[in-house]
Design a protein around this motif. Structure first.
Motif, PDB file in Angstrom:
ATOM      1  N   UNK A 125       0.833  -1.199   0.000  1.00  0.00           N
ATOM      2  CA  UNK A 125       0.000   0.000   0.000  1.00  0.00           C
ATOM      3  C   UNK A 125       0.868   1.249   0.000  1.00  0.00           C
ATOM      4  N   UNK A 137      -1.233  -5.987  -5.244  1.00  0.00           N
ATOM      5  CA  UNK A 137      -2.257  -6.113  -4.201  1.00  0.00           C
ATOM      6  C   UNK A 137      -3.424  -6.961  -4.693  1.00  0.00           C
ATOM      7  N   UNK A 153      -6.679  -8.770   1.614  1.00  0.00           N
ATOM      8  CA  UNK A 153      -6.747  -7.882   2.780  1.00  0.00           C
ATOM      9  C   UNK A 153      -7.990  -8.125   3.633  1.00  0.00           C
ATOM     10  N   UNK A 210     -14.583  -0.881   7.844  1.00  0.00           N
ATOM     11  CA  UNK A 210     -14.835  -0.477   6.465  1.00  0.00           C
ATOM     12  C   UNK A 210     -14.271  -1.490   5.474  1.00  0.00           C
ATOM     13  N   UNK A 230     -16.517   9.410   0.328  1.00  0.00           N
ATOM     14  CA  UNK A 230     -16.229   8.021   0.036  1.00  0.00           C
ATOM     15  C   UNK A 230     -14.739   7.732  -0.030  1.00  0.00           C
ATOM     16  N   UNK A 272     -12.759   6.519   2.217  1.00  0.00           N
ATOM     17  CA  UNK A 272     -12.416   5.195   2.751  1.00  0.00           C
ATOM     18  C   UNK A 272     -12.752   4.102   1.747  1.00  0.00           C
ATOM     19  N   UNK A 273     -13.887   4.304   1.077  1.00  0.00           N
ATOM     20  CA  UNK A 273     -14.293   3.345   0.058  1.00  0.00           C
ATOM     21  C   UNK A 273     -13.242   3.288  -1.062  1.00  0.00           C
ATOM     22  N   UNK A 295     -10.318   1.368   0.171  1.00  0.00           N
ATOM     23  CA  UNK A 295     -10.583  -0.065   0.149  1.00  0.00           C
ATOM     24  C   UNK A 295     -10.443  -0.619  -1.270  1.00  0.00           C
ATOM     25  N   UNK A 296     -11.052   0.122  -2.242  1.00  0.00           N
ATOM     26  CA  UNK A 296     -11.004  -0.343  -3.632  1.00  0.00           C
ATOM     27  C   UNK A 296      -9.561  -0.420  -4.119  1.00  0.00           C
ATOM     28  N   UNK A 297      -8.777   0.596  -3.740  1.00  0.00           N
ATOM     29  CA  UNK A 297      -7.370   0.581  -4.153  1.00  0.00           C
ATOM     30  C   UNK A 297      -6.634  -0.585  -3.504  1.00  0.00           C
ATOM     31  N   UNK A 298      -6.956  -0.855  -2.242  1.00  0.00           N
ATOM     32  CA  UNK A 298      -6.292  -1.949  -1.535  1.00  0.00           C
ATOM     33  C   UNK A 298      -6.563  -3.280  -2.219  1.00  0.00           C
ATOM     34  N   UNK A 299      -7.785  -3.472  -2.707  1.00  0.00           N
ATOM     35  CA  UNK A 299      -8.089  -4.774  -3.310  1.00  0.00           C
ATOM     36  C   UNK A 299      -7.756  -4.805  -4.801  1.00  0.00           C
ATOM     37  N   UNK A 342      -3.416   5.186  -1.506  1.00  0.00           N
ATOM     38  CA  UNK A 342      -4.207   4.186  -0.776  1.00  0.00           C
ATOM     39  C   UNK A 342      -4.146   4.357   0.738  1.00  0.00           C
ATOM     40  N   UNK A 343      -2.951   4.610   1.283  1.00  0.00           N
ATOM     41  CA  UNK A 343      -2.892   4.673   2.747  1.00  0.00           C
ATOM     42  C   UNK A 343      -3.578   5.914   3.288  1.00  0.00           C
ATOM     43  N   UNK A 381      -7.210   5.087   3.226  1.00  0.00           N
ATOM     44  CA  UNK A 381      -7.591   4.118   4.256  1.00  0.00           C
ATOM     45  C   UNK A 381      -7.606   4.733   5.643  1.00  0.00           C
ATOM     46  N   UNK A 382      -6.690   5.679   5.850  1.00  0.00           N
ATOM     47  CA  UNK A 382      -6.576   6.280   7.184  1.00  0.00           C
ATOM     48  C   UNK A 382      -7.580   7.395   7.411  1.00  0.00           C
TER      49      UNK A 382
END
Lengths: 234, 418
Positions: free
Chosen positions: A58, A85, A91, A96, B322, B324-325, B328-332, B411-412, B415-416
């Motif tokens: 990340x 990723x 993950x 959330x 959105x 955080x959303x 999340x999308x970037x994380x996955x 992404x971080x 997410x944060x």
């Protein structure tokens, strides 16, 4: 000796906060083998979140090398990291985890959508994963119709669909009651027994107890590692 | 290679349709906000549709009316060419009856009918009733030019014109007003401006034709009107019909040459008469309504821009809400372009939905207004294409900045985000 799945060498990470540079990681060396279940622990500010970000692709380190499955990914650009990723890491976050206004099924399918998997294959893989966590009957539900424990199980299902090299769980039980937390940890243990490599970030001892190996961080450095792998490396 | 690019294309389509559904769900999630956001686009698009539709309807209506008294019609009016309608030039005295006779006598190829016209309004009395009527002094050819049909009796002939005969052909409304329904007034006397005329014909009901209503008119031989009623030797205008619409320009040219010659004018720019065709009138009308439509559309376009800014504003809010959303999308595994596409599609879905609603509203309103003011209702494919096209473009333009902002989030950080 088998090459490590995860290999962090001399990783540092410095955040520029205003005029002062804040060193979050000050030189981390860590190797994790395929099939391990490792808990990374530490109080807040210890650098465990930063470590999680780097292991999870990340974020990139300020210096040092990160090899995942033998491939150096510490210098990749944003889209290449997104691909890592997508394909190599599953993950599970503390909160959330699921997209709102979206069904459980579509949530689980989402990583496969980014990978360009066909609709039919996505459906069957998502069903399979949901069956594994015992939520196949909730496939059509929206995420706000689920309990906290169910949400984490859906997230676990989603983390599995791309058959990643690594499952990264960041405080996955932080929002759950003790009973549910233990239930979720049983899932992780079961996954590990099936051969999945799991890296768990937590500050709770009883949660970390589910892992075979515990790595403790403090002030951006590893202060203890119960794992033999670590000992061999030095 | 070819098959892999096909798979990529398929997955892009699949992904796009999936993203459209996702976008709909996101917009459904806050229906009031969505509607309020779309309002600018709805108003903009419905105004454009309304303006175009009513403009076309009005043009069609007036064009029909002009065509009803002949696409082959040429009118010659006294007075120099001027901008705008030249009706007021009737007070000028430069056009004589002899001009009309000369046009007739010149045997200009392509001419079908010629009639001068001199009119007035006067009180007509008969059967103890009186009515204020339009009195038109015309020639026999006028009946053919205006497609006037005689119900009973006959239109006057050339002999009666030459002999200044005191005869009248009356419209059905006049007959009804003076003699009552179902009467047979042919042969009876009618007093116009105190002078007696014998009714020799009654017209069939026709209704408004161009700017005159023959039903409410009394037609007399032009010579009689000029001598007996008006005491003048000039005419109000001369009407000419050509054999065909194609002959119109040539006939106009010939008449112009003839009249310039008769009036001893060498410079055509100094002409003391104006020749116009119904075709000119239609094209002038087209220009006028075109300019008007463009002007009103420009105003509507401003509302589209304002609507677009509203969209951009709400999309920026959405991106922040959105974050955080997005994280999340970037994380996955979502790449920049995935996030960009998602938010861009959401903006376009928003504006196109607004565009379609606006189109429906505009169509409904123009249908209601068209029927209320009695003009033909028409809705063109152009209008539909315009509604969808313009609203998608607005969505892309004003959605791009928020979407880029979303796509550019680390992404971080996402997410944060608390």
């Amino acid at each position: 000796m088998a090459p490590a799945l995860i290999s962090l060498t001399g990783i540092t990470k410095t955040y520029a906060t205003g005029d002062v540079d804040f060193p979050a990681l000050r030189g981390i060396d860590l190797e994790i083998a395929d099939g391990e279940f490792v808990a990374i622990m530490g109080p807040s500010g210890s650098g465990k979140s930063t470590t999680m970000h780097i292991i999870g692709a990340l974020d990139t380190p300020t210096s040092g090398t990160y090899r995942l499955g033998g491939k150096d990914i510490s210098k990749l650009d944003e889209d290449q990291l997104a691909e890592i990723r997508n394909h190599d890491i599953g993950f599970v976050f503390q909160s959330f985890n699921l997209l709102p206004r979206t069904t459980v099924q579509k949530n689980v399918e989402r990583p496969m959508m980014y990978a360009g998997v066909t609709a039919a294959e996505r459906r069957s893989k998502a069903n399979q994963a949901l069956k594994l966590v015992g939520l196949e009957d909730k496939a059509g539900n929206l995420s706000n119709q689920l309990s906290g424990g169910q949400i984490q199980r859906v997230a676990i299902a989603r983390s599995l669909v791309m058959t990643p090299k690594l499952i990264l769980a960041d405080e996955p039980t932080g929002n759950l009651d003790t009973q549910t937390a233990l239930h979720i940890m049983e899932f992780f243990r079961a996954l590990n027994e099936r051969g999945h490599t799991i890296v768990l970030i937590t500050h709770e001892e009883d949660i970390a107890a589910f892992a075979q190996r515990r790595v403790k961080l403090k002030d951006g450095l590893i202060v203890s590692d119960s794992g033999e792998f670590y000992d061999h490396a030095h | 290679m070819a098959s892999s690019s096909r798979i990529a294309a398929n997955s892009t389509i699949m992904r796009t349709s999936e993203l459209i559904i996702t976008a709909f769900n996101a917009l459904k999630g806050n229906i009031l906000r969505t509607l309020l956001t779309m309002l600018g686009i709805i108003i903009g698009i419905s105004s454009v549709i309304l303006i175009i539709s009513l403009g076309q309807g009005a043009t069609a209506s007036i064009t029909n009316e002009i065509s009803s008294f002949g696409a082959n019609l040429i009118s010659i009016m006294p007075g120099a060419e001027q901008f705008g309608p030249a009706r007021g030039a009737a007070s000028m005295l430069t056009l004589k009856h002899s001009d009309a006779l000369a046009i007739s006598d010149a045997k200009i190829p392509g001419i079908a009918n010629v009639s001068a016209q001199a009119g007035t309004r006067a009180v007509a009395i008969a059967n103890g009733e009186n009515v204020n009527a339009q009195i038109s002094g015309v020639e026999p050819a006028y009946a053919a030019i205006q497609s006037l049909d005689v119900q009973t009796g006959a239109f006057f002939d050339q002999g009666q014109v030459d002999g200044l005969a005191p005869v009248a052909v009356v419209g059905p409304t006049i007959v009804k007003d003076l003699f009552g329904v179902g009467s047979a007034p042919v042969g009876k006397l009618i007093k116009i401006d105190g002078k007696p005329f014998r009714i020799i014909g009654v017209l069939k009901a026709k209704g408004l034709s161009g700017f005159v209503n023959p039903d409410e008119s009394i037609y007399l031989p032009i010579t009689t009107v000029m001598k007996t009623l008006l005491g003048q030797d000039h005419v109000d205008d001369i009407m000419v019909t050509a054999d065909s619409a194609e002959a119109v320009p040539q006939v106009m040219e010939s008449i112009k040459g003839l009249l310039l010659n008769r009036h001893r004018i060498t410079d055509p720019k100094q002409a003391d008469f104006t020749i116009r065709s119904a075709q000119d009138a239609i094209s002038t009308l087209g220009t006028v309504t075109g300019v008007l439509t463009a002007l009103l559309s420009a105003i509507a376009a401003i509302s589209l821009v304002v609507g677009g800014i509203g969209i951009m504003n709400i999309m920026l809010v959405t991106v922040t809400e959105r974050t955080r959303e997005i994280g999340l999308l970037k994380a996955i595994g979502a790449k920049r372009r995935d996030i960009l596409a998602q938010f861009l599609i959401e903006a376009v879905v928003l504006t196109v939905s607004g565009g379609l609603l606006g189109m429906a509203l505009g169509t409904l309103l123009s249908y209601l207004i068209s029927s209320a003011i009695n003009i033909p209702f028409s809705i063109s494919v152009t209008a539909i294409v315009l509604a969808v096209g313009v609203s998608s473009i607005v969505g892309i333009i004003f959605g791009l900045y928020p979407a880029r902002k979303a796509a550019g989030l680390a992404p971080i950080d996402a997410l944060r985000f608390e």
